[in-house]
Motif scaffolding. Structure first.
Motif, PDB file in Angstrom:
ATOM      1  N   VAL A  98       0.867  -1.184   0.000  1.00  0.00           N
ATOM      2  CA  VAL A  98       0.000   0.000   0.000  1.00  0.00           C
ATOM      3  C   VAL A  98       0.901   1.231   0.000  1.00  0.00           C
ATOM      4  CG1 VAL A  98      -1.757   1.289   1.282  1.00  0.00           C
ATOM      5  CG2 VAL A  98      -1.818  -1.223   1.246  1.00  0.00           C
ATOM      6  N   THR A  99       0.903   1.960  -1.090  1.00  0.00           N
ATOM      7  CA  THR A  99       1.829   3.088  -1.215  1.00  0.00           C
ATOM      8  C   THR A  99       1.194   4.423  -0.869  1.00  0.00           C
ATOM      9  OG1 THR A  99       1.336   3.249  -3.572  1.00  0.00           O
ATOM     10  CG2 THR A  99       3.256   1.930  -2.933  1.00  0.00           C
ATOM     11  N   SER A 100      -0.100   4.458  -0.643  1.00  0.00           N
ATOM     12  CA  SER A 100      -0.784   5.699  -0.297  1.00  0.00           C
ATOM     13  C   SER A 100      -0.857   5.842   1.221  1.00  0.00           C
ATOM     14  CB  SER A 100      -2.202   5.700  -0.878  1.00  0.00           C
ATOM     15  OG  SER A 100      -2.931   6.821  -0.406  1.00  0.00           O
ATOM     16  N   GLY A 101      -0.724   7.056   1.700  1.00  0.00           N
ATOM     17  CA  GLY A 101      -0.832   7.320   3.133  1.00  0.00           C
ATOM     18  C   GLY A 101      -2.190   7.867   3.512  1.00  0.00           C
ATOM     19  N   SER A 102      -3.174   7.757   2.616  1.00  0.00           N
ATOM     20  CA  SER A 102      -4.513   8.287   2.897  1.00  0.00           C
ATOM     21  C   SER A 102      -5.201   7.462   3.975  1.00  0.00           C
ATOM     22  CB  SER A 102      -5.362   8.296   1.625  1.00  0.00           C
ATOM     23  OG  SER A 102      -5.680   6.971   1.233  1.00  0.00           O
ATOM     24  N   ASP A 103      -6.181   8.067   4.621  1.00  0.00           N
ATOM     25  CA  ASP A 103      -6.926   7.359   5.661  1.00  0.00           C
ATOM     26  C   ASP A 103      -7.601   6.111   5.106  1.00  0.00           C
ATOM     27  OD1 ASP A 103      -6.153   9.219   7.510  1.00  0.00           O
ATOM     28  OD2 ASP A 103      -8.106  10.219   7.667  1.00  0.00           O
TER      29      ASP A 103
END
Length: 108
Positions: free
Chosen positions: A87-92
């Motif tokens: 998972v490369t996104s840091g979004s909630d």
């Protein structure tokens, strides 16, 4: 007379290379279950020299909300999700999806 020396160098270089690759692609996370610490190893999705990762959800207690995590805990979770699950996104939303990957034995 030089051949045995050359074989030793090749053997040592191969061993160092294999250990380096293992280090770059192996990680672990510690979890807490029944007052005991357990270590789980995993194969990283991306190479990094970091070996130990932190999963704030790897315990039997109530899981904190993603929005309530401190900056340090959130960074640790982002790193863990990236290297363990890709998972490369840091979004909630991405971190919520990652948190759903809690090991089955920790789910209540």
């Amino acid at each position: 007379m030089q051949k045995p020396f050359n074989r030793k160098i090749i053997y040592v270089a191969t061993l160092v290379f294999v250990l380096l690759i293992a280090w770059l692609f192996t990680g672990y996370v510690r979890s807490y279950l029944d007052d005991e610490q357990q270590t789980s190893f995993f194969i990283k999705k991306f190479p990094t020299f970091q070996l130990e990762f932190v999963d704030p959800f790897a315990n039997e207690g109530d899981s904190p909300a993603i929005a309530d995590l401190s900056t340090v805990d959130r960074k640790s979770l982002v790193d863990y999700c990236k290297y363990r699950f890709g998972v490369t996104s840091g979004s909630d939303e991405a971190l919520d999806d990652c948190a759903k990957n809690i090991p089955g034995y920790l789910k209540q």
